[in-house]
Design an enzyme around this catalytic site. Structure first.
Site, short mmCIF file in Angstrom:
data_model
loop_
_atom_site.label_atom_id
_atom_site.label_comp_id
_atom_site.label_asym_id
_atom_site.label_seq_id
_atom_site.Cartn_x
_atom_site.Cartn_y
_atom_site.Cartn_z
CB SER A 100 -0.96 -0.05 1.19
OG SER A 100 -1.86 1.02 1.18
CG ASP A 241 -2.55 4.14 -1.56
OD1 ASP A 241 -3.29 4.07 -2.57
OD2 ASP A 241 -2.72 3.42 -0.56
CG ASP A 243 -2.81 -0.48 -2.36
OD1 ASP A 243 -2.84 0.72 -2.04
OD2 ASP A 243 -3.45 -1.35 -1.75
CG ASP A 245 -6.10 0.96 -1.01
OD1 ASP A 245 -5.28 1.90 -0.92
OD2 ASP A 245 -6.21 0.07 -0.15
#
Length: 449
Positions: A100, A241, A243, A245
């Site tokens: 993440s 960010d 990843d 999400d």
């Protein structure tokens, strides 16, 4: 859950804490558990741009295939893409290799079920028990029983992009936008989505090298996109960010639109469209006092939960809500997705603002958020939870609350990963609340260090 799975994933420094051996064992254990209810289950695997992604993906895959499970590798894609594609490909589980918003030396492994939701606690508990207790798995297969890597159809990115594009019914052709992909998993698909929709897109943070993910860019460093939006005269900017999400946005003046403001703007759109059952919205303890006031004044029913996207989703499912999120920019539009999705949130925010006929700054300025100060109190790890029973600290907190009245609040919570107690104070006077937060943090440290 025990000590292996954190907030729904297994995370650590790659090749030190999260090793290929652990990834292999994790793959073997999850393949074994899933294989008890499904013969030759299929795992769909994606990853972000970290240098350790290939290593961990291959180790996981070997673990899955050693139990007879098959694997579909779809390459570098956002976490929410895996949650969507697990259904599109008819897979039995989805896996994302990503840490993440953390820096490149970290990595993580997160699992989704066949419906695109995070695996439930009972599944994680069983896998964790097998690994931590070193339980023997009767999963030895050989010959034709061994799993294999199935060929993906090279359409994974396109399928995900087309799905995202279908969630917006507003024309954005020619609109000047700046997008910061954090040198992470959205660096190709974000450009495809907005270009397909006809926007005039400037990309930054789109040159991943395996080491620069989240490095002074993306949603954790929004100052970069704030500067670019103003210099290029863009309508808005979006920062993801690693990843993808989460979303932190900014208006044409370079002012930030965090998760709280984003939720206010999008909740109002959903309410006007009659797409918000019972006008219900779910948020966390960290949401701003100004956010609470906006929700009350606009007639929303607000449900509050602990910090963490899994708690937000659990509360949404429990309450029958379709919209929820966090101040950090992790927003869930349950009518469209089963998890937070930065690109989806961008499209919905853009749509909500365009429909007002106003600029992004005009819409954002209608929501008055209070200054918020966060200070850390370093304590002994065994003392992290004792502050709530300490009379001196309770007295200090009560005094601050009385002084702030309805124009502020105090929130104290222990860190889930460090020997820290976090002190957050909101109020109208930034200097006043900063002094109060520092004084309270010092008191907690003095009492429990």
């Amino acid at each position: 859950m025990g000590s292996l799975f954190g907030n729904g994933d297994v995370r650590g420094v790659a090749n030190t804490e999260l090793t290929p051996d652990l990834a292999f064992k994790l793959g073997k254990a999850t393949g074994y558990v899933l294989g008890k209810s499904k013969e030759k289950p299929v795992f769909l695997i994606g990853k972000d741009t970290r240098i350790s992604g290939d290593m961990l993906e291959d180790a996981l895959s070997a673990g899955f295939m050693s139990t007879g499970a098959n694997v579909i590798k779809v390459g570098v894609l956002p976490t929410p893409a895996i949650a969507y594609l697990v259904k599109a490909y008819g897979a039995d589980a989805g896996v994302i290799v990503s840490a993440s918003h953390n820096s490149f030396e970290f990595n993580g492994i997160k699992f989704y079920n066949s419906e695109g939701f995070k695996m439930d606690d009972s599944f994680e508990d069983e896998v964790e028990t097998i690994l931590l207790r070193n339980i023997h798995m009767d999963s030895h297969v050989s010959g034709a029983g061994i799993g294999r890597c199935l060929e993906a159809d090279d359409e994974a990115e396109t399928k995900y992009a087309e799905y995202l594009e279908s969630t917006i019914d507003t024309d954005i052709k020619g609109m000047k936008l700046v997008i910061d992909c954090a040198n992470g998993s959205a660096y190709e698909v974000a450009e495809k989505v907005f270009t397909d929709l006809g926007a005039d897109v400037t990309l930054i943070g789109n040159q991943p090298d395996g080491l620069n993910i989240n490095a002074k860019c993306g949603s954790t460093h929004p100052e970069l996109i704030q500067k670019e939006v103003v210099e290029r005269g863009a309508f808005m900017g979006f920062a993801y960010d690693g990843d993808a999400d989460r979303l932190i946005a900014c208006d044409e003046k370079g002012n930030l639109i965090d998760g709280d403001k984003l939720m206010c703007i999008c909740a109002r759109m959903l309410k006007e469209r009659e797409e918000l059952p019972d006008n219900k919205v779910v948020s966390t303890l960290m949401s701003n006092v100004g956010f609470h006031r906006f929700m009350k004044e606009e007639g929303f029913q607000l449900e509050i939960t602990e910090v963490g996207d899994r708690y937000v989703l659990d509360k949404m499912l429990e309450e029958g809500a379709v919209f929820g999120g966090e101040q950090s920019g992790h927003i869930i539009f349950l009518n469209h997705a089963t998890t937070g999705d930065g690109i989806l949130s961008s499209l919905q925010l853009l749509q909500a603002i365009i429909h007002t006929g106003k600029t992004a700054s005009e819409v954002s300025e209608e929501i008055a958020l209070y200054p918020q100060v966060l200070k850390n109190a370093r304590v002994k790890i065994e003392n992290k939870f004792k502050y709530s029973r300490d009379e001196e600290i309770k007295k200090a907190v009560n005094e601050i609350c009385e002084e702030l009245g309805e124009d502020g609040r105090v929130l104290i919570r222990p860190s889930s990963t460090e020997p820290l107690v976090r002190v957050m104070i909101e109020g109208q006077d930034i200097e006043d609340i900063t002094a109060k937060a520092q004084k309270l943090a010092r008191l907690i440290t003095k009492r429990f260090s």
